[in-house]
Design an enzyme around this catalytic site. Structure first.
Site, mmCIF file in Angstrom:
data_model
loop_
_atom_site.group_PDB
_atom_site.id
_atom_site.type_symbol
_atom_site.label_atom_id
_atom_site.label_comp_id
_atom_site.label_asym_id
_atom_site.label_seq_id
_atom_site.Cartn_x
_atom_site.Cartn_y
_atom_site.Cartn_z
ATOM 1 N N ASP A 50 21.750 13.159 25.610
ATOM 2 C CA ASP A 50 21.891 14.417 25.417
ATOM 3 C C ASP A 50 23.400 14.755 25.663
ATOM 4 O O ASP A 50 23.969 15.489 24.686
ATOM 5 C CB ASP A 50 21.074 15.356 26.233
ATOM 6 N N HIS A 51 23.934 14.131 26.889
ATOM 7 C CA HIS A 51 25.374 14.415 27.082
ATOM 8 C C HIS A 51 26.375 13.666 25.895
ATOM 9 O O HIS A 51 27.253 14.578 25.442
ATOM 10 C CB HIS A 51 25.841 13.584 28.315
#
Length: 126
Positions: A50-51
């Protein structure tokens, strides 16, 4: 290079922008990130991807908030080995941004991700 300094518990992943507008970083995780014995917890893989996809969007020039993140766990992700994490924006259609990424251990793909991000201007607080 992009590294978040504000979260002391986040995995120590440093991402580097590439000429093809993707991002890539290498990280070696140890026991605090363990799920199944000897392997990375699936939630940590989700956090990393996600990051990374968010940073890939920023690097490509159009960012947004995560609306959907689909992960495919293809094989256990090992602890104590260098892991290569990559992300790349593949399309922008209006406010919808699509981005893909993966975690590899050597030449083995462990986890893939497809993300939908929404670029919505949020009102500034008064």
């Amino acid at each position: 290079m992009y590294k978040r300094q504000e979260n002391a518990l986040a995995p120590p992943l440093r991402l580097h922008g590439q000429e093809d507008r993707s991002v890539e970083g290498v990280v070696t995780l140890d026991l605090p990130y363990q799920g199944p014995p000897g392997h990375v917890h699936g939630g940590i893989s989700a956090l990393l991807l996600d990051h990374t996809l968010g940073v890939a969007n920023h690097w490509a020039g159009t960012s947004g908030m995560t609306a959907e993140l689909t992960l495919r766990y293809l094989r256990p992700t090992p602890l104590f080995e260098p892991l290569t994490v990559t992300g790349r924006q593949i399309s922008v259609e209006g406010s919808r941004i699509r981005t893909v990424g993966e975690i590899r251990a050597g030449d083995r793909v462990c986890v893939t991700a497809e993300g939908l991000f929404i670029n919505k201007q949020l009102p500034r607080p008064s």
